[in-house]
Design an enzyme around this catalytic site. Sequence first.
Site, PDB file in Angstrom:
ATOM      1  N   SER A 186      28.456  -2.435  32.345  1.00  0.00           N
ATOM      2  CA  SER A 186      27.220  -2.183  31.850  1.00  0.00           C
ATOM      3  C   SER A 186      26.033  -3.147  32.406  1.00  0.00           C
ATOM      4  CB  SER A 186      27.112  -2.170  30.383  1.00  0.00           C
ATOM      5  OG  SER A 186      25.912  -2.308  29.591  1.00  0.00           O
ATOM      6  N   TYR A 206      29.356  -6.510  22.556  1.00  0.00           N
ATOM      7  CA  TYR A 206      29.428  -5.507  23.441  1.00  0.00           C
ATOM      8  C   TYR A 206      29.476  -6.355  24.927  1.00  0.00           C
ATOM      9  CZ  TYR A 206      27.707  -1.667  26.185  1.00  0.00           C
ATOM     10  OH  TYR A 206      27.684  -0.536  27.335  1.00  0.00           O
TER      11      TYR A 206
END
Length: 271
Positions: free
Chosen positions: A132, A145
């Site tokens: 990501s 995350y």
Amino acid sequence: MRLAGTTALITGASGGIGRAIARALAARRVRVLLAGRDRAALSALAEEVGGRIITADLGERDGVIEMMKQAGPVDIVVANAGVFAPALVTHHPLDVIDTCLDVNLRAPMVMARLAAEEMIAAGRGHIVFMSSVGGTVPIARAALYNATKYGLRGFAHAVRADLAPYGVGVSVICPSVIRDAGMITRSPVRPPAWVPARVWSRSPEQVAQAVCRAVRHDIAEIMVAPWPIRFVAGLSGLSPALAVRLQRLVGADRIAHGVADGLVRRGTSTL
């Protein structure tokens, strides 16, 4: 690596990005194995693309091994499944920490460990890790995350170096915010309406195209993001603190706080 005639295992195939990847690979005559938890969604996709489904919960440690056994030998692995748990670090229940680590980091590592052995023996294959932009830039309310995606990105590049001599390719894909998929579809907070979608987001299909291109040409990393986000990602590589300050300056941190708080209020803090 030539795509036609190969077999690919895709995790998280019932989600928006996973579906787009499955469709893109199937369109290139790849046999797709669709892994996920939502059997109904997987069945509908399998009927559309001619794939085979494997129901699996990557949050369960034995579930990863069982999924790989059911898949059998594959030419391509796309470790796409992931969860997002937005919150201030002091608000994370310990079981959520464990889930994020298991799904976002441990499962792809185990998949690579098991798939690479057969790929090395075959002298070919490709592993794609879905990291990501959160694996390159610190994001407010996303420490957990960030940790898993930074870790996955580092793991991917190291494994690429390890497997290159054996003819096995490894790529990492780093999407930014993806419209019509993932957390943005569940969030009550979005960028201002006057900001065009192309400025702050990309589509699932663009991620899928990046996956195909990465496998076809053995590309180490592809960032699927608009230029402002790519700029901040590059800046973060030089100075993470400066990247955080820039996000505060343009108000990106307020949006991140709003997304996290809104998801928590809706009871969807883990996606």
